[in-house]
Each structure stands twice: as structure tokens, then as C-alpha cells.
Design a protein around this motif. Sequence first.
Motif, PDB file in Angstrom:
ATOM      1  N   ASN A  14      84.598  36.150  42.905  1.00 26.74           N
ATOM      2  CA  ASN A  14      83.841  34.925  43.160  1.00 26.74           C
ATOM      3  C   ASN A  14      83.024  34.496  41.936  1.00 26.74           C
ATOM      4  OD1 ASN A  14      84.909  34.926  45.707  1.00 26.74           O
ATOM      5  ND2 ASN A  14      83.015  35.437  46.776  1.00 26.74           N
ATOM      6  N   ALA A  15      83.728  34.335  40.818  1.00 28.39           N
ATOM      7  CA  ALA A  15      83.067  33.982  39.558  1.00 28.39           C
ATOM      8  C   ALA A  15      83.276  32.517  39.194  1.00 28.39           C
ATOM      9  CB  ALA A  15      83.605  34.867  38.436  1.00 28.39           C
ATOM     10  N   GLY A  16      83.675  31.713  40.183  1.00 29.85           N
ATOM     11  CA  GLY A  16      84.075  30.334  39.947  1.00 29.85           C
ATOM     12  C   GLY A  16      83.237  29.515  38.983  1.00 29.85           C
ATOM     13  N   PRO A  17      81.912  29.452  39.137  1.00 33.23           N
ATOM     14  CA  PRO A  17      81.114  28.571  38.277  1.00 33.23           C
ATOM     15  C   PRO A  17      81.134  28.944  36.793  1.00 33.23           C
ATOM     16  CG  PRO A  17      79.879  29.231  40.239  1.00 33.23           C
ATOM     17  CD  PRO A  17      81.100  30.091  40.187  1.00 33.23           C
ATOM     18  N   TYR A  18      81.465  30.207  36.480  1.00 32.58           N
ATOM     19  CA  TYR A  18      81.339  30.688  35.107  1.00 32.58           C
ATOM     20  C   TYR A  18      82.662  31.117  34.476  1.00 32.58           C
ATOM     21  CZ  TYR A  18      76.701  31.274  37.152  1.00 32.58           C
ATOM     22  OH  TYR A  18      75.526  31.069  37.817  1.00 32.58           O
ATOM     23  N   LEU A  39      91.687  40.715  36.759  1.00 30.25           N
ATOM     24  CA  LEU A  39      91.855  41.359  38.064  1.00 30.25           C
ATOM     25  C   LEU A  39      91.039  40.622  39.117  1.00 30.25           C
ATOM     26  CD1 LEU A  39      91.313  43.996  35.789  1.00 30.25           C
ATOM     27  CD2 LEU A  39      92.660  44.974  37.642  1.00 30.25           C
ATOM     28  N   ASN A  40      91.728  40.003  40.057  1.00 31.10           N
ATOM     29  CA  ASN A  40      91.045  39.319  41.151  1.00 31.10           C
ATOM     30  C   ASN A  40      90.748  40.320  42.256  1.00 31.10           C
ATOM     31  OD1 ASN A  40      90.020  37.133  42.710  1.00 31.10           O
ATOM     32  ND2 ASN A  40      91.902  37.201  43.904  1.00 31.10           N
ATOM     33  N   THR A  50      91.872  29.522  39.074  1.00 34.53           N
ATOM     34  CA  THR A  50      91.501  29.440  37.652  1.00 34.53           C
ATOM     35  C   THR A  50      92.266  30.480  36.845  1.00 34.53           C
ATOM     36  OG1 THR A  50      89.286  28.644  38.234  1.00 34.53           O
ATOM     37  CG2 THR A  50      89.581  29.550  36.023  1.00 34.53           C
ATOM     38  N   MET A  51      92.344  31.693  37.352  1.00 36.66           N
ATOM     39  CA  MET A  51      93.083  32.753  36.668  1.00 36.66           C
ATOM     40  C   MET A  51      94.543  32.368  36.474  1.00 36.66           C
ATOM     41  SD  MET A  51      91.479  35.897  38.907  1.00 36.66           S
ATOM     42  CE  MET A  51      92.679  37.100  38.368  1.00 36.66           C
ATOM     43  N   ARG A  52      95.169  31.814  37.510  1.00 36.26           N
ATOM     44  CA  ARG A  52      96.575  31.427  37.411  1.00 36.26           C
ATOM     45  C   ARG A  52      96.782  30.346  36.358  1.00 36.26           C
ATOM     46  NH1 ARG A  52      97.442  31.576  43.931  1.00 36.26           N
ATOM     47  NH2 ARG A  52      98.370  33.685  44.044  1.00 36.26           N
ATOM     48  N   ILE A  61      97.983  37.075  28.831  1.00 30.05           N
ATOM     49  CA  ILE A  61      97.241  37.338  30.062  1.00 30.05           C
ATOM     50  C   ILE A  61      98.135  37.999  31.104  1.00 30.05           C
ATOM     51  CG2 ILE A  61      96.056  36.277  32.017  1.00 30.05           C
ATOM     52  CD1 ILE A  61      94.955  34.186  30.106  1.00 30.05           C
ATOM     53  N   LYS A  62      97.655  39.111  31.628  1.00 29.64           N
ATOM     54  CA  LYS A  62      98.281  39.797  32.756  1.00 29.64           C
ATOM     55  C   LYS A  62      97.348  39.622  33.950  1.00 29.64           C
ATOM     56  CE  LYS A  62      99.903  43.967  32.132  1.00 29.64           C
ATOM     57  NZ  LYS A  62      99.971  45.452  31.950  1.00 29.64           N
ATOM     58  N   MET A  63      97.863  39.093  35.039  1.00 30.16           N
ATOM     59  CA  MET A  63      97.026  38.793  36.191  1.00 30.16           C
ATOM     60  C   MET A  63      97.365  39.719  37.352  1.00 30.16           C
ATOM     61  SD  MET A  63      96.433  35.133  38.043  1.00 30.16           S
ATOM     62  CE  MET A  63      97.635  35.435  39.325  1.00 30.16           C
ATOM     63  N   ILE A  64      96.335  40.297  37.954  1.00 27.81           N
ATOM     64  CA  ILE A  64      96.502  41.193  39.098  1.00 27.81           C
ATOM     65  C   ILE A  64      95.649  40.658  40.243  1.00 27.81           C
ATOM     66  CG2 ILE A  64      96.117  43.529  39.960  1.00 27.81           C
ATOM     67  CD1 ILE A  64      96.494  44.474  37.020  1.00 27.81           C
TER      68      ILE A  64
END
Length: 369
Positions: A14-18, A39-40, A50-52, A61-64
Motif C-alpha cells: 500500500n505504497a500508492g502515494p509514494y 515484491l507486492n 503501478t508496479m506492472r 524489473i522482476k515483479m512478484i
Amino acid sequence: MDESLVSIIVPIYNAGPYLEQCLDSIVGQTHKDLEIILLNDGSTDDSLATMRRYAENDGRIKMIDKQNQGYGATCNRGLAEATGTWISIVEPDDWIEPGMYADMLAFAAKFADEGTPLDIVKTPYWRIWLPDTKQQRKLNCSYKDRIHPPKQPFAIADAAHLLCHHPSIWSAIYRKSFLDERNIRFKEIPGAGWADNPFLVETLCQTDRIGYFDTAYYCYREETPEKSKNFAHSNTLLPLERWNDMMDVLERLGITDERILRAHNSRGFTYLSGIIEEVDLTHDDVRETTKHMFERMDADLVFSDNEVSPGMKRLYAGLRGIPCPKINPLPHMKGLVGQGVYNLKNTGVVNTLFATKNYLVKRARREGR
């Protein structure tokens, strides 16, 4: 072995704003040989989207995406996935300056060329004070210009002051082979849980190849006073629980150096001070947990330490049920003056006056004056 690949672990909840500011600062590093592991940890906001978006635009970028397990378990998953020579941790509400990895690696390379490769490269950091307000300021951290080991690389006993302050595990990079060989991982605690505390001791106390250079790159967004107060009421005992975890590590490693133990005592008194500013010792659980912490501190080290205030020494003796020796307050007062001079140089006149006023008010409240 490629000495330039840095695996950056970003545990996200839940880091959306930053998050955009954080990720922009990572992908924009002047050093490009990066493995960026996002890592979500079961976010319920728009962090995953945002990560995607960033992963689609940057092949590094590797996304988990995983269920919520907390900060420690999430960082451990990142360590398991990492393939770089170096490990870095960046928290998603912070950001880093563009030359951070280029400069850290250049610093490390000097020692590798001399045949003494580093396990840890440590730097100071920027405090982002009162973030996202009109009063926001960028200040030096409280160990800037204070770390002067007699030689480099060094063991932590020669710069134990690093153990007194915010763990700031993210203002460093760690050789992955060092972490793996020592089986150093995070304590898996629900939520954030201050899992960085034991990790600090696990890393700094298991090598004599630490390198420090006094340039800050990491921008740490501090909690506002309101959030800190809420935390003190909702997680009252957590700081002392983590202090005990760190003491467990020191005992397991057989640490007996007085410089390290004094530094760890200092952290305990700092944590206790923060607690009793909001929740006093009439609460049985606070009193008993404090007593347990005090019982793990060597009395001679506490009473002979001029950095421990007379009030805290009396509290220590009272809770332990032992005689308190006669205390000369002058050495402690001299230390406070020295701290004030340092703060004046480190953060400026206005910030020093503000911090000094707050300290005196809180100390008077804490010591019942």
C-alpha cells in the motif's frame, strides 16, 4: 564474477502515494546494471498496477505478486530471488539520489583492488523531516560526520556509534555471498514489525570488512509526530521486543566487546524514552518489559556510561532493585552540550533549537521533574 550487478529489493505494501517517486529514483540511477525486484505484499491499493506499468517499460524489473506476509518475509523472498553480487533494500515510500550505486560500487572497487573486498558498504542518509508538509526539510542524519574508524575496512566495534542510531539498513549495500554464507535473513514478523533491527546486528556484527564513506544518497521519509504518537499507543512494547531480539543475536554471536554492548544499551534507553513519553511505567506490561530489558544490561556498563542520564540510571537501579551509586551529573551535562554543538553544525540553528526544546520538555516529563 560480475562485481557490478546490484539486486534492489523493494518490499511494497500500500505504497500508492509514494511509489512512483521511489521507482523513478531507482530506474534513473546512473549505474545501469541493476536487477530491480518489486515484491507486492498483498497491497489493497493501486500499488500493483503501478508496479506492472513500470515492469512493462523496464526489462530490469522482476515483479512478484504474493499474499501479505510482512516486511521480513517479503525481503527474504527478495533475497531468495536475487542474483546480483550486491544486495540493496529500498523502501517504497523513500527515494534515492541518482549516483548512489555508482559511487558505492566505485568505493567498494578500491578495496577489492587492494585485496580486501568489502562485505558491506555503509553511508549516512538524508532525513526527510515533516514530510509532505509546508515544513518539510532535508536534514543530515544523526551519525553524519561521526563515524571515524581507525582504518578501513573495519569491524563494528571500531565504529560502534553506528549501532546507536536508526538501523538505516537501506543506506548500505551488502555482498550477497556474505549474507548467504552467514545465513543472514530477516526475522519474519507480521506487518512491518521493525524487522530491520535484528538485521542490523546480524550484518554489522558478523564481518570485519565494513567500508564507510560519509556521503548521503538515501532519502528517508520520517513519520510525522502524529503517526509516531499513534504508533507508540498501538505498538507500545514492539521497540523493546526488537531490542531483545537484537540482544539475542549478540548473545548467539558471543559478542562481549563493551563498545558494542554500550551502543546496544543506548538503543534500549532511546527506545524506552520514546515509549514513556506517551505511555508511562504505571502500565504493568510496560513496567515488566522494561524490567526484563534492564536485567539483560550489565549494571557496571550502565552506571559508568556518561551518555545515560542520571534519571535513567536511577530508574534502572529502581526497577532492578539494586543500589544506585552516587551520580556525578556533570559528565552527562557536558555530553549534552557536545550534542548540542554537533546538532548546530549538522542541522542548523533553527532545527537545533526546536530539537533541544523538545528534548528538555520530554526529559522533564519522563523523569518526573
